[in-house]
Design a protein around this motif. Structure first.
Motif, short mmCIF file in Angstrom:
data_model
loop_
_atom_site.label_atom_id
_atom_site.label_comp_id
_atom_site.label_asym_id
_atom_site.label_seq_id
_atom_site.Cartn_x
_atom_site.Cartn_y
_atom_site.Cartn_z
N LYS A 5 50.91 -39.51 22.44
CA LYS A 5 50.66 -40.48 23.50
C LYS A 5 49.19 -40.55 23.89
N GLU A 6 48.49 -39.43 23.83
CA GLU A 6 47.09 -39.40 24.23
C GLU A 6 46.29 -38.52 23.28
N ALA A 30 44.91 -34.40 20.69
CA ALA A 30 46.26 -34.35 21.26
C ALA A 30 46.83 -32.94 21.14
#
Length: 732
Positions: free
Chosen positions: A671-672, A705
């Motif tokens: 996600k990031e 990440a």
């Protein structure tokens, strides 16, 4: 290691290239050096006389010239030669012998200063040039941009059963060279042959590659000038030159397009996004001589090589007649003339050398490897004859080495260069060429020793500095490489104004955090080496649309994009299965692009060739792609899975060519923490979505990440390439 000196300047040297090259020697010529080898140095037309472009009327400035012509050749002979071409020049020379008066020596020695066309004597053409009836000729090599090579079936028909072979790619390791910077060596047989292998390895930084020279016009004239410092006693002769053993030659080829060196290939490309936001903080000036300044610099005093021994001077009239045919482009007639001279005078080095040059020219004309091999052999014969003049030996063996590199015979070329250095140990130019020869063989350690020897003797040798800096950078001695690359380029010496050295210098500076890197990229762009500061690929086709990021509609490959996005889970699942069952199939990135971290790839297609074994691990994915020739047939790209683990950073870098676009399909995306920058715009991947960018623009990747990132990379031909170009461009 050679001590580094900070003094600028010094003698200029260039490698045989590309040739070679460099060979070009370019290479590197290759070549020559630039090879290739890397790449040889360009010849300059000799000065002499004035041009007025008029046939009638004698100006005051040309009166003295008329007087000299008339006084030295005789009134009627001069008038006949200049105005009517009625006098047979060879006959005049022959009749001079009847008076026991060697007219040819008089014309050579007394009128040498009026030799306007550089052929070694004063003749009809010289008189016409001096009187303004004919323009002075120039024999300068041309370095064409990399365009699509014509397919083999288009080779012009030639008598004598010439090989129907066109070069698709060229020497180097030579094959010589560039790697994206200096690309890696590829296997093949001969340069004129159309081959799948004139390939350049993907983004490899520690191999030296010459630029391609197949389409380059390489004049092979006797009047080639040698630097004054190269000159040895004209009375010296070289005997008993050993024949290099060819049996162990490696038939490796460069993409030397390199050569030889293609400096103008990027010109005219429109760039949509080429600004540098923070370049204003760089204030230090870069002291590299401009092209104009280099042209205005007084040339090093050169002298004509001594190609005639005592015997050849007695047959100079016949040699001149044959040479004149060759220089007028009557190659077949010149070949017959020199072959007859060799038959009559087998002991004549000059006749044998002329025969080799004719074979060399004929090979270029017919695109024939067979004829070029004969030329290579004849150059060796000429240099091996008893009483061969020193200058003729040097020129013969240098040209032999260049043509061996051209055919991809790197080992044979290296043996020839080693012999040259043995014969002329004080000639640093030959040592520089030898260094390129080692680089083309992938022997960086031997090349490093050679350049250390050169720099110990001539610490300001710019050619040696840039190559020594390249080797240090390939050894990951980044900070140490910078001063050598920088000072070498700043020297302005022949062979140093090459895009690959700007590329490596800027890359090294980026890796140590020196933002002056973009100043050097900008200078490389201004010199025509890069399409822009951002787009720094070295194997390009002119005129292709250039922008960092693309949409599917802009590429025209919407069906491929739809198919990838529609089947992304299938592609993902097969990739994950390969990871689970055979982790060894994912190979670590080995191109020195990572600052840190773990990055591996699993390749299905490379250079347009399917990896059958790999596709057994992802059969549905491979079947899906088979219908899209724009990617499976892209011989300048790859199709592969790419996995990157947390904590990985990929240095800013550029791909090797502007002939492809790169698609990234997101498969497993945290996600990031994962992002990619291309030029000055940064984006992130999404699962099931395709990003498209031009990797000839600078790009950089971060993986910060907490879990791995998996994407599917699909390279496609640039949409503006024609079908002909897609078929004939050499693989990368």
């Amino acid at each position: 290691m050679a001590p580094r000196k900070n003094a600028k300047g010094g003698g200029g040297h260039s490698s045989s290239s590309s040739s070679g090259s460099g060979s070009g020697s370019g290479s590197p010529s290759t070549g020559s050096s630039g090879s290739s080898s890397s790449p040889g140095a360009r010849r300059e037309a000799k000065h002499g006389g004035h041009k007025n472009g008029r046939r009638g009327g004698i100006s005051g400035g040309s009166f003295f010239t008329w007087f000299m012509v008339i006084a030295l050749l005789g009134v009627w002979t001069s008038v006949a030669i200049v105005w009517f071409d009625l006098v047979d020049y060879e006959e005049v020379l022959a009749k001079a012998k009847d008076f026991r008066y060697n007219l040819s020596e008089v014309l050579q020695g007394k009128l040498g200063v009026y030799d306007a066309d550089g052929d070694g004597d004063f003749d009809v053409d010289d008189a016409k040039v001096l009187l303004g009836l004919k323009e002075r000729s120039t024999s300068e090599k041309t370095f064409p941009p990399e365009e699509a090579k014509p397919p083999a079936e288009l080779e012009e028909q030639a008598p004598e059963g010439a090989d129907p072979q066109l070069e698709a790619e060229g020497p180097a390791g030579e094959r010589q060279p560039e790697v994206e910077d200096f690309l890696t060596v590829t296997d093949g047989d001969d340069r004129f042959e159309a081959m799948e292998s004139g390939a350049v390895h993907e983004e490899t930084e520690d191999s030296y590659h010459m630029e391609e020279m197949a389409s380059q016009d390489h004049p092979n004239d006797v009047e080639e000038m040698m630097h004054e410092q190269e000159r040895s006693d004209p009375s010296e002769t070289a005997r008993d030159i050993d024949e290099p053993q060819q049996g162990a030659e490696e038939a490796t080829h460069q993409d030397y397009a390199e050569p030889v060196y293609e400096h103008s290939e990027n010109e005219g490309i429109e760039i949509s996004d080429n600004t540098i936001e923070d370049s204003s903080i760089i204030s230090e000036e870069i002291n590299v001589p401009s092209v104009e300044e280099q042209q205005d610099t007084p040339p090093v005093k050169k002298k004509k090589p001594k190609l005639l021994n005592k015997f050849d001077k007695t047959i100079k009239a016949e040699l001149d007649a044959a040479e004149r045919l060759r220089k007028r482009g009557k190659i077949e007639e010149a070949m017959n003339a020199f072959e007859e001279l060799v038959r009559k005078y087998p002991q004549s080095p000059r006749a044998r050398y002329g025969k080799a040059q004719c074979e060399d020219d004929l090979a270029e004309k017919r695109r024939s490897n067979e004829v070029l091999r004969r030329a290579i052999e004849t150059y060796q014969e000429a240099a091996s004859l008893p009483d061969a003049p020193t200058d003729l030996v040097k020129l013969s063996l240098k040209r032999r080495s260049e043509r061996q590199q051209f055919l991809g015979h790197m080992r044979g070329s290296l043996l020839t260069l080693q012999r040259l250095v043995q014969l002329f140990p004080g000639d640093t130019t030959l040592k520089n060429d030898l260094g390129v020869g080692y680089l083309l063989m992938g022997d960086n350690d031997s090349a490093k020793k050679v350049y250390e020897e050169v720099l110990n003797v001539t610490p300001n040798d710019g050619f040696a500095k840039v190559h020594y800096g390249f080797i240090l950078k390939a050894q990951n001695k980044i900070a140490e490489s910078i001063p050598y690359l920088k000072e070498g380029i700043e020297s302005g010496d022949p062979g140093t104004d090459d895009g690959r050295f700007y590329f490596h210098l800027g890359d090294a500076m980026q890796r140590v955090g020196n933002k002056e890197a973009y100043k050097w990229y900008e200078l490389g762009h201004q010199r025509g080496h890069f399409a822009s500061v951002w787009q720094r690929s070295l194997y390009n086709v002119n005129g292709l649309k250039a922008q960092p990021w693309w949409t599917p509609r802009e590429t025209g490959y919407t069906e491929l994009v739809k198919s990838l996005e529609r089947n992304w889970k299938l592609i993902r699942d097969e990739g994950l299965m390969v990871m689970d069952k055979a982790k060894g199939l994912f190979l670590p990135e080995d191109e020195n692009l990572r600052e840190k971290g773990d990055w591996s790839q699993f390749t299905l297609w490379q250079q347009g060739r399917k990896n059958e074994n790999a596709c057994k691990g992802a059969p549905k994915t491979c079947a899906l792609l088979e219908k899209f020739s724009e990617t499976t047939g892209c011989r300048r790209g790859q199709i592969k899975y790419s996995i990157m683990h947390p904590g990985t950073h990929v240095w800013p870098h550029t791909g090797p060519t502007n002939c492809r676009l790169r698609m990234h399909l997101g498969l497993v995306i945290p996600k990031e923490g994962c992002k990619i920058r291309c030029a000055n715009e940064t984006r992130a991947w999404e699962e099931g979505k395709v990003l498209i960018f031009d990797d000839s623009f600078e790009h950089e990747v971060w993986q910060d990440a907490s879990s791995f990132r998996l994407i599917f990379i699909v390279d496609v031909w640039h949409p503006e390439l024609t079908p002909q170009q897609r078929r004939s461009l050499p693989a990368i």
